[in-house]
Design a protein around this motif. Structure first.
Motif, PDB file in Angstrom:
ATOM      1  N   PRO A   1       0.812  -1.286  -0.068  1.00 45.73           N
ATOM      2  CA  PRO A   1      -0.138   0.085  -0.097  1.00 45.73           C
ATOM      3  C   PRO A   1       0.767   1.299   0.142  1.00 45.73           C
ATOM      4  CG  PRO A   1      -0.851  -1.882   1.468  1.00 45.73           C
ATOM      5  CD  PRO A   1       0.438  -2.000   1.199  1.00 45.73           C
ATOM      6  N   ARG A   2       2.087   1.111   0.610  1.00 46.77           N
ATOM      7  CA  ARG A   2       3.022   2.396   0.794  1.00 46.77           C
ATOM      8  C   ARG A   2       4.041   2.556  -0.277  1.00 46.77           C
ATOM      9  NH1 ARG A   2       4.454   4.307   6.389  1.00 46.77           N
ATOM     10  NH2 ARG A   2       4.946   6.140   5.244  1.00 46.77           N
ATOM     11  N   TYR A   3       4.688   1.386  -0.700  1.00 50.06           N
ATOM     12  CA  TYR A   3       5.913   1.451  -1.603  1.00 50.06           C
ATOM     13  C   TYR A   3       5.895   0.383  -2.724  1.00 50.06           C
ATOM     14  CZ  TYR A   3       7.618   3.294   2.896  1.00 50.06           C
ATOM     15  OH  TYR A   3       7.722   4.006   3.979  1.00 50.06           O
ATOM     16  N   GLU A   4       6.626   0.826  -3.575  1.00 59.32           N
ATOM     17  CA  GLU A   4       6.853  -0.252  -4.722  1.00 59.32           C
ATOM     18  C   GLU A   4       8.378  -0.425  -5.054  1.00 59.32           C
ATOM     19  OE1 GLU A   4       2.885   0.066  -6.362  1.00 59.32           O
ATOM     20  OE2 GLU A   4       4.597  -1.248  -6.873  1.00 59.32           O
ATOM     21  N   TYR A   5       8.554  -1.930  -4.892  1.00 59.68           N
ATOM     22  CA  TYR A   5       9.993  -2.243  -4.927  1.00 59.68           C
ATOM     23  C   TYR A   5      10.150  -2.954  -6.586  1.00 59.68           C
ATOM     24  CZ  TYR A   5       9.361  -1.949   0.102  1.00 59.68           C
ATOM     25  OH  TYR A   5       9.124  -1.565   1.410  1.00 59.68           O
ATOM     26  N   TRP A   6      11.357  -2.583  -6.967  1.00 56.14           N
ATOM     27  CA  TRP A   6      11.836  -3.161  -8.220  1.00 56.14           C
ATOM     28  C   TRP A   6      13.047  -3.897  -8.243  1.00 56.14           C
ATOM     29  CZ3 TRP A   6       9.051  -3.077 -12.799  1.00 56.14           C
ATOM     30  CH2 TRP A   6       7.937  -1.996 -12.948  1.00 56.14           C
TER      31      TRP A   6
END
Length: 115
Positions: A100-105
């Motif tokens: 909900p708060r972060y996107e990780y790649w």
């Protein structure tokens, strides 16, 4: 700090198979989705497959029936089984984990399919 480490890319012949893995190090809470994207030279990054927290999956039309996305929730790992590979599948493949708060790649892993 969370890091995503991809593995499994490489060179395959048309019709062959590869299996990509993406493992997250560090703590990730409330994962909403895990997915694979790809980017070929000169093209935009595009969604290949995505698996939502409830288990439903989404695939790019051109990979349906050939690619399968799966996950290991206990290990925060997502997989992409790629069968019947085509030269058009050649690209850098990136995993993505969404909360909900972060996107990780991930850093990307190269897949090259020869004809």
């Amino acid at each position: 700090q969370v890091q995503l480490v991809e593995s499994g890319g490489g060179l395959a012949q048309a019709g062959g198979s590869l299996r990509l893995s993406c493992a997250a190090s560090g703590s990730i809470f409330s994962i909403t989705a895990m997915g694979w994207y790809r980017q070929a030279p000169g093209k935009q990054r595009e969604l290949v497959a995505r698996i939502l927290s409830g288990g439903s999956t989404i695939y790019k039309d051109s990979v349906k029936g050939r690619f399968t996305i799966s996950r290991d929730n206990a290990k925060n790992t997502v997989f992409l089984q790629m069968n019947s590979l085509k030269p058009d599948d050649t690209a850098a493949y990136y995993c993505r984990i969404s909360t909900p708060r972060y996107e990780y790649w991930g850093q990307g892993t190269q897949v090259t399919v020869s004809s």
